[in-house]
Scaffold this motif. Structure first.
Motif, PDB file in Angstrom:
ATOM      1  N   PHE A  21     -23.476 -11.246  24.852  1.00  0.00           N
ATOM      2  CA  PHE A  21     -23.450 -12.552  24.192  1.00  0.00           C
ATOM      3  C   PHE A  21     -22.174 -12.674  23.370  1.00  0.00           C
ATOM      4  N   HIS A  78     -26.273 -26.126  13.297  1.00  0.00           N
ATOM      5  CA  HIS A  78     -25.200 -25.113  13.328  1.00  0.00           C
ATOM      6  C   HIS A  78     -24.354 -25.464  14.552  1.00  0.00           C
ATOM      7  N   GLU A  80     -21.974 -23.620  16.392  1.00  0.00           N
ATOM      8  CA  GLU A  80     -21.392 -22.652  17.329  1.00  0.00           C
ATOM      9  C   GLU A  80     -21.607 -23.178  18.758  1.00  0.00           C
ATOM     10  N   ASP A  82     -22.615 -22.223  21.540  1.00  0.00           N
ATOM     11  CA  ASP A  82     -23.838 -22.026  22.342  1.00  0.00           C
ATOM     12  C   ASP A  82     -24.875 -23.107  22.055  1.00  0.00           C
ATOM     13  N   HIS A  83     -24.657 -23.857  20.964  1.00  0.00           N
ATOM     14  CA  HIS A  83     -25.567 -24.974  20.648  1.00  0.00           C
ATOM     15  C   HIS A  83     -24.891 -26.328  20.722  1.00  0.00           C
ATOM     16  N   HIS A 145     -25.636 -18.264  10.227  1.00  0.00           N
ATOM     17  CA  HIS A 145     -24.657 -17.297   9.796  1.00  0.00           C
ATOM     18  C   HIS A 145     -23.249 -17.896   9.670  1.00  0.00           C
ATOM     19  N   ASP A 164     -30.153 -20.252  14.395  1.00  0.00           N
ATOM     20  CA  ASP A 164     -30.083 -18.806  14.677  1.00  0.00           C
ATOM     21  C   ASP A 164     -31.008 -17.982  13.775  1.00  0.00           C
ATOM     22  N   SER A 223     -33.453 -21.093  17.544  1.00  0.00           N
ATOM     23  CA  SER A 223     -32.601 -21.561  18.649  1.00  0.00           C
ATOM     24  C   SER A 223     -32.387 -20.494  19.718  1.00  0.00           C
ATOM     25  N   HIS A 224     -32.879 -19.287  19.479  1.00  0.00           N
ATOM     26  CA  HIS A 224     -32.846 -18.233  20.502  1.00  0.00           C
ATOM     27  C   HIS A 224     -34.175 -17.483  20.451  1.00  0.00           C
TER      28      HIS A 224
HETATM   29 FE1  FEO Z   1     -24.432 -18.836  15.938  1.00  0.00          FE
HETATM   30 FE2  FEO Z   1     -26.610 -19.217  18.448  1.00  0.00          FE
HETATM   31  O1  FEO Z   1     -25.021 -19.510  17.533  1.00  0.00           O
END
Ligand code: FEO
Length: 416
Positions: A21, A78, A80, A82-83, A145, A164, A223-224
């Motif tokens: 990841f 957030h 990042e 991936d979102h 984070h 996250d 979110s994960h």
């Molecule tokens: Fe900090 Fe899942 O992105």
């Protein structure tokens, strides 16, 4: 269509085959990019988007959830990628979609989608967005984070969306924690996720836990990984984070610069080294003796870098109050394993960490100064003396190493 409650639908994308990841973190059990739709009587909000690589799957899930309706808001807790990787495509599809985001999140997002004209609704801590019979309350949670992070709370559905925070890179076909087939694997993944993503921000984690505990929630929509439900992993994950955030990362020990006598937590001052012929090892032993003599009660242990798991040593280095590091010189440089250790520095909490560098060498001895340069660039409080000994240390060299340890120890207790 999977739903958390009748008003909260799940549009997540599963990625069970992912093994690395963000180019840095191994993910043995894949991950999911979770996203949600909250349906009010007047308005519809999307919560989080998805990774760009999964645009088609995400849109298919979204179409199923929306059944032809047009969403009004996109809440990004957030930013990042991936979102947010599908945000540009979402805006093309829904030009009127209003992005709801924190102030720092808006700045990041503009650079992520490369659009200065983004029309964002910037929300502050405690602000509420009314969807009609359902509402969303925004809770700032910086450094969980990223600086942009916030939680979104829907009190009518007793659900909080934490992005996250409290998540895991873990993928099973079912969306909820109550159906986890391999709980030991989930636990191991959750711990690795915490260590890799959250542990540098342990004080913020403790703060974030207080914010979640203050809410009346049955569901934590992360979110994960699996959604956390009351009576199952919700309480357990909060308890784990609480324990982990106390044990590891910044603020876990007495703290860099703390004095041994002023804290009930012993100072941790590991001595790391690698040594081809025992010369740097001998220096390490005598330096440790000197530190112990000067810091009564401190935990001062020796770690040969090739004898231990590197991940454990990195964690120890990052949680230490200070450390010493010894390297020989090979090919005019420090050893590869030394650089591997230093590649694990959590820069966010490293400034002013007292560090001493030493080593035996044969010809020119560049290993020590190169390591000093690296540590200084990471803003460590590098001990002004460096102990370098040519080939085999003499009895006088070993006595000097002990004295070096004592003098280094004095800088630890004197650090601000
Ligand atoms: Fe900090 Fe899942 O992105």
């Amino acid at each position: 269509m999977v739903s958390v409650t009748p008003s909260i639908l799940v549009t997540s994308v599963l990625n069970p085959n992912m093994r690395v990841f963000d180019v840095a973190m191994r993910t043995e059990y894949g991950t999911s990019y979770n996203s949600y739709v909250v349906i009010g009587s007047e308005k519809i909000a999307l919560i989080e988007a998805a990774h760009a690589d999964f645009l088609d799957v995400y849109f298919a899930h979204l179409d199923e959830a929306l059944e032809g309706r047009t969403p009004d808001y996109l809440v990004l807790n957030h930013t990042e990628p991936d979102h947010t990787g599908t945000v540009a495509a979402l805006l093309e599809r829904y030009p009127e979609l209003k992005i709801v985001i924190s102030r720092s999140g808006a700045l990041f997002l503009k650079s992520i989608v490369n659009r200065d004209d983004l029309d964002c609704l910037i929300v502050s801590d405690g602000e509420v967005l009314d969807l009609g019979e359902r509402s969303l309350q925004f809770i700032c949670a910086p450094l969980l984070h990223w600086p942009d992070t916030m939680f979104t709370y829907c009190p009518e559905e007793r659900t909080v969306f934490t992005c996250d925070f409290l998540g895991s890179h873990y993928c099973e076909p079912d969306t909820f924690d109550v159906k986890i087939t391999y709980p030991a694997a989930y636990l191991s993944s959750a711990k690795h996720y915490f260590d890799s993503i959250m542990s540098p921000f342990s004080p913020a984690v403790r703060c974030g836990l207080d914010k979640v505990r203050a809410l009346d929630v049955d569901y934590v929509c992360v979110s994960h990984g699996p959604i956390l439900t009351r009576g199952c992993e919700l309480e357990r994950q909060i308890a784990r984070y609480s324990k982990w955030a106390t044990e590891t990362g910044a603020g876990a020990g007495a703290g860099a610069g703390a004095t041994g006598g002023s804290s009930c937590v012993p100072l941790r001052v590991p001595v790391f080294f690698c040594s081809a012929y025992g010369n740097t090892a001998a220096l390490a032993e005598h330096i440790a003796t000197g530190i112990r003599a000067a810091l009564a009660g401190a935990t001062v242990e020796l770690y040969d870098l090739i004898e231990y798991d590197l991940a454990e040593l990195r964690a120890l280095m990052n949680a230490s109050d200070a450390f010493a590091l010894g390297t020989p010189t090979v090919n005019r440089d420090a050893l590869g394993v030394v650089w591997e250790l230093l590649a694990g520095i959590e820069g966010i909490n490293f400034a002013k960490r007292p560090v001493a560098v030493f080593g035996s060498y044969g010809w020119s001895g560049e290993g020590v100064p190169h390591v000093v340069e690296r540590l200084a660039s990471m803003k460590a409080a590098v001990f002004e003396q460096q102990l370098r000994v040519k080939f085999v240390p003499t009895a006088a060299d070993l006595a000097a190493a002990e004295d070096f340890g004592r003098q280094f120890a004095a800088t630890i207790t004197a650090a601000p």
